[in-house]
Write a protein that holds these residues in place. Structure first.
Motif, short mmCIF file in Angstrom:
data_model
loop_
_atom_site.label_atom_id
_atom_site.label_comp_id
_atom_site.label_asym_id
_atom_site.label_seq_id
_atom_site.Cartn_x
_atom_site.Cartn_y
_atom_site.Cartn_z
N ALA A 99 0.75 -1.21 -0.10
CA ALA A 99 -0.07 -0.01 0.08
C ALA A 99 0.84 1.16 0.04
O ALA A 99 0.66 2.40 -0.72
N MET A 159 1.11 4.06 -2.90
CA MET A 159 0.99 5.47 -2.45
C MET A 159 2.02 6.24 -2.94
O MET A 159 1.92 7.43 -3.52
N THR A 178 -5.19 5.29 -0.59
CA THR A 178 -4.03 4.56 -0.31
C THR A 178 -3.60 4.38 0.98
O THR A 178 -3.47 3.60 2.00
N VAL A 209 -9.08 0.36 -1.90
CA VAL A 209 -8.39 1.77 -2.52
C VAL A 209 -9.37 2.10 -3.49
O VAL A 209 -9.62 3.41 -3.41
#
Lengths: 232, 177
Positions: free
Chosen positions: A57, A61, A83, A206
């Motif tokens: 994640a 990002m 995210t 997300v």
């Protein structure tokens, strides 16, 4: 992009749900206990997926932040923001389950171990990222500053990953690495299923959160609250 | 039917889907509990004395200090297992008798010999620590709640935008998805 997310998100959600359901059954009811750890090894099936998806994640990002700084696409910024929100949950989940696993195996809830500390820093960076986004009024500036913070914070990712190799730590080294697989097949299968399920659910979450942030901004813009500074 | 619900009642679809997820989750809990009571659940010495069991059972307790006697040639060991203020004598005959240590908490598997009032164990196991496992997996509940709240919010926002007069179809409209 939002249309594409709406079109495909359900597939990720359904596939992730199936993988997690089967993985939970295999992990909790069908897989054997470990010779040294006994039953408590079952925490691995939830801790490892939480840890690996939270690092992914953060990686996503960072990639979205770079993309935003390059193209200035606000939906990509929404994705980075989404995210981070989901990533906080997964990172906290990894620390929580790891702490619970640590008590019966290491006889402590917490230790100043390189992996644990670097992972906690990752959580603090994510929290800082979300806090930064609430402090700045100007949407464009907020997105730019947040993207820079995400990119700078990405320095922690290799530290988290290699911490068990660079320093002598209590945390065990990687069980699945290019050097080989140090885990029995009966335990590896539920672990792979749960990990795949967590990756799919992360993608789904997300997607949902990106839509949520986009729609919130759209609604505010439509109502004229952001007159002159619409960031859509 | 599913298409009708999807198009006309997105909230109903959301609740139906989450009802299904809860049902699957409940089924997994039942299967895990079944497995726990079949393979992991352990009695304590006080329960053995108050209600002597039949068949093979698991007993969780601590090896009393000063009671462990190992007989190396016969792979046997004798000790007292204590728990909840009671103790029972155990005659262990099986693998790894060297793993037995005084003051160690463990699980022994075997049968209760009522005539000699001792437990005949043929296997030992580690403490299951199922409380830790259950607590770790409970994080799935806030995770599910978090996801549900997000999905709910997205639907509310779509409805709000569509129903309000401020909605204007745009290029790449949200409706087309």
């Amino acid at each position: 992009m939002i249309r594409m997310i709406r079109k495909y998100e359900d597939w990720f959600g359904v596939a992730g749900g199936i993988c997690i359901a089967v993985g939970l059954y295999l992990g909790l009811a069908a897989s054997p206990p470990d010779y040294y750890q006994g039953e408590v090894v079952r925490i691995m099936y939830i801790h490892v997926p939480f840890a690996s998806t939270s690092m992914t994640a953060y990686f996503v990002m960072t990639a979205a932040s770079l993309w935003y700084l390059w193209k200035r696409n606000p939906i990509v910024d929404n994705m980075a923001h989404a995210t981070a929100g989901v990533g906080v949950f997964f990172t906290a989940g990894a620390l929580f389950t790891g702490s619970i696993w640590g008590k019966p195996t290491w006889n402590t809830w917490w230790t100043w171990d390189a992996r644990l500390v670097s992972f906690t820093i990752l959580l603090l960076i994510l929290i800082g990222y979300l806090m930064l986004r609430t402090f700045i009024e100007d949407k464009e500036r907020e997105a730019r500053y947040a993207a820079v913070l995400a990119i700078v914070g990405a320095v922690d990712l290799p530290i988290v990953h290699f911490s068990v190799e660079w320093w002598r730590t209590l945390h065990q080294p990687l069980s699945v690495s290019p050097r080989g697989i140090a885990i029995a097949g009966a335990m590896l299968f539920p672990l792979i299923l749960m990990s795949a399920g967590f990756y799919l659910i992360l993608t789904y979450m997300v997607g949902v959160r990106t839509q949520m942030l986009y729609l919130q901004q759209l609604l505010e813009a439509k109502k004229g609250r952001l007159l002159g500074e619409v960031h859509l | 039917m599913a298409r009708f619900i999807y198009e006309r009642h997105p909230m109903k679809r959301l609740y139906l889907r989450w009802g299904g997820i809860l049902a699957v989750g409940f089924l997994i809990v039942i299967l895990s509990a079944q497995r726990y009571y079949r393979d992991v659940y352990s009695l304590t010495p006080d329960l053995i004395l108050s209600r002597p069991p039949f068949g093979t059972v698991r007993i969780l307790g601590m090896v009393e200090a000063g009671t462990l006697v190992k007989e190396t040639p016969s792979n046997q060991a004798r000790f007292s297992l204590s728990g909840n203020g009671q103790r029972i004598p155990v005659l262990y005959q099986g693998n790894r008798p060297d793993d037995l240590r005084e003051l160690k908490t463990l699980v022994v598997i075997g049968q209760w010999d009522g005539s000699n009032r001792q437990f005949l164990a043929h296997e030992m196991d580690l403490i299951p620590n199922y409380g830790f496992i259950t607590t770790a997996y409970l994080i799935m509940l806030p995770m599910g709640l978090f996801l549900f709240m997000m999905e709910h919010r997205v639907l509310l926002l779509y409805n709000k935008i569509k129903e309000s007069k401020i909605y204007e179809p745009e290029v790449g409209s949200l409706d087309e998805g």
